[in-house]
Design an enzyme around this catalytic site. Structure first.
Site, PDB file in Angstrom:
ATOM      1  N   ASP A  32       0.815  -1.224   0.000  1.00  0.00           N
ATOM      2  CA  ASP A  32       0.000   0.000   0.000  1.00  0.00           C
ATOM      3  C   ASP A  32       0.847   1.272   0.000  1.00  0.00           C
ATOM      4  O   ASP A  32       0.596   2.200   0.777  1.00  0.00           O
ATOM      5  CB  ASP A  32      -0.918   0.039   1.229  1.00  0.00           C
ATOM      6  CG  ASP A  32      -1.632  -1.270   1.490  1.00  0.00           C
ATOM      7  OD1 ASP A  32      -1.936  -1.982   0.520  1.00  0.00           O
ATOM      8  OD2 ASP A  32      -1.875  -1.575   2.667  1.00  0.00           O
ATOM      9  N   GLU A 201     -11.148  -1.019  -3.597  1.00  0.00           N
ATOM     10  CA  GLU A 201     -10.476  -0.268  -2.528  1.00  0.00           C
ATOM     11  C   GLU A 201      -9.344   0.560  -3.138  1.00  0.00           C
ATOM     12  O   GLU A 201      -9.184   0.631  -4.348  1.00  0.00           O
ATOM     13  CB  GLU A 201      -9.922  -1.237  -1.476  1.00  0.00           C
ATOM     14  CG  GLU A 201      -8.910  -2.238  -2.040  1.00  0.00           C
ATOM     15  CD  GLU A 201      -8.577  -3.363  -1.093  1.00  0.00           C
ATOM     16  OE1 GLU A 201      -9.319  -3.564  -0.115  1.00  0.00           O
ATOM     17  OE2 GLU A 201      -7.570  -4.065  -1.340  1.00  0.00           O
TER      18      GLU A 201
END
Length: 319
Positions: A32, A201
């Site tokens: 991420d 997401e």
């Protein structure tokens, strides 16, 4: 004679070895990644990729060239964020009026539980960061979006917004002047759903030549088909019509390529995509590495598919 024959070969092997270390950008399991330029250095703020209850801290990395990286350990952890009883992940960072802000998700929040999106601040990019609110900024589940995977976006007029959301839903919110509360959007609401087709997401946005590029991750984060797709719009509010996938697995290099960010080189039309992927020989879902590739555009402004590489990139020197 042996020296004259073998020296060039040894040099070539050395250069190849150096190239092979470029992707991943730095060692360790990190996911991420949020990339940004602060001053004359490139920065990456990733998730420490480990079993959920072990993701209790953040490290950061800085570099003058996207090749040589300095690790800044434990810039924020659960000792500072007292309401974070489980994992913290997916940073979003920016600078404003000399302060460095660090947004994060914490706890696997469900309805009625404490967790969600928090915000911290520091005087330097490498921290230490302190929790501003002592509680989540967004805790509730609105429009079906789990409050995780936030991205803070500064519009061309200086106004800050935030895209966020898991569970295949994405919301847009607007900040007050010190990022401690939400203020109404133009329609009077605090939360605007902006979910595009196939969104899962990891939202991200940037502006290029007046066009708003909205990006997100699709697929299952633990699976091989994790990938990045995008839309283009004339406004931060959308609408966001899915155009296509620009980052995905390569069966010869890595699987699960997704949850990305974009670094723009200041004063240049040059962009890098920072993302995580899983090596081909790894089956542990937490074994993810941070990698960087150059991202290019077609003449009509659409994004060309990004090729996964082992070599990685070298960034221009920053002023």
């Amino acid at each position: 004679m042996l020296i004259s024959i073998w020296s060039p070969i040894l040099l070539l092997c050395s250069l190849i070895s150096l190239a092979l270390t470029s992707n991943p950008a730095f060692p360790g399991w990190y996911a991420d990644p949020e990339g940004i330029v602060y001053g004359n250095r490139y920065w990456i703020f990733p998730t420490y990729s480990a079993p959920f209850d072990e993701q209790t801290f953040f490290d950061a990395f800085s570099s003058p060239d996207l090749v040589t990286w300095t690790k800044h350990p434990r810039i924020l952890d659960t000792n500072e964020v007292t309401w974070a009883t489980r994992a913290m992940w997916a940073p979003s960072v920016f600078e404003h009026e000399g302060k460095y802000y660090f947004f994060f998700g914490a706890n696997d929040v469900h309805e009625g539980e404490v967790g969600g999106i928090g915000v911290a601040v520091a005087d330097k990019p490498e921290g230490p960061y302190r929790d501003i609110l002592g509680r989540p900024l967004i805790n509730d589940i609105v429009n079906g979006a789990q409050p995780i995977d936030q991205f803070v976006f500064k519009d061309s007029d200086g106004q800050f917004y935030m895209f966020y959301g898991g569970w295949s839903r994405c919301n847009l919110v607007k900040f007050n002047s010190n990022f401690t509360a939400l203020v109404p959007l133009p329609d009077g609401s605090l939360f605007m759903e902006v979910t595009p087709q196939d969104y899962v997401e990891g939202p991200f946005m940037f502006i290029r030549n007046g066009t708003y590029y909205f990006m997100w991750s699709e697929g299952e984060w633990a699976g091989p088909d994790y990938r990045v797709s995008y839309a283009m719009s004339s406004s931060v509010f959308g609408p966001f019509e899915r155009i296509g996938t620009i980052l995905e697995q390569d069966a010869s290099i890595a699987r699960g390529a997704g949850h990305h960010s974009i670094i723009k080189v200041p004063n240049e039309d040059k962009y890098f995509i920072v993302y995580h992927r899983r090596p081909l020989n790894e089956t542990d879902m937490n074994h993810r590495e941070t990698c960087i590739e150059e991202m290019n555009f077609n003449n009509d402004g659409t994004i060309r598919p990004v090729k996964l590489t082992i070599e990685g990139v070298t960034g221009p020197a920053l002023p």
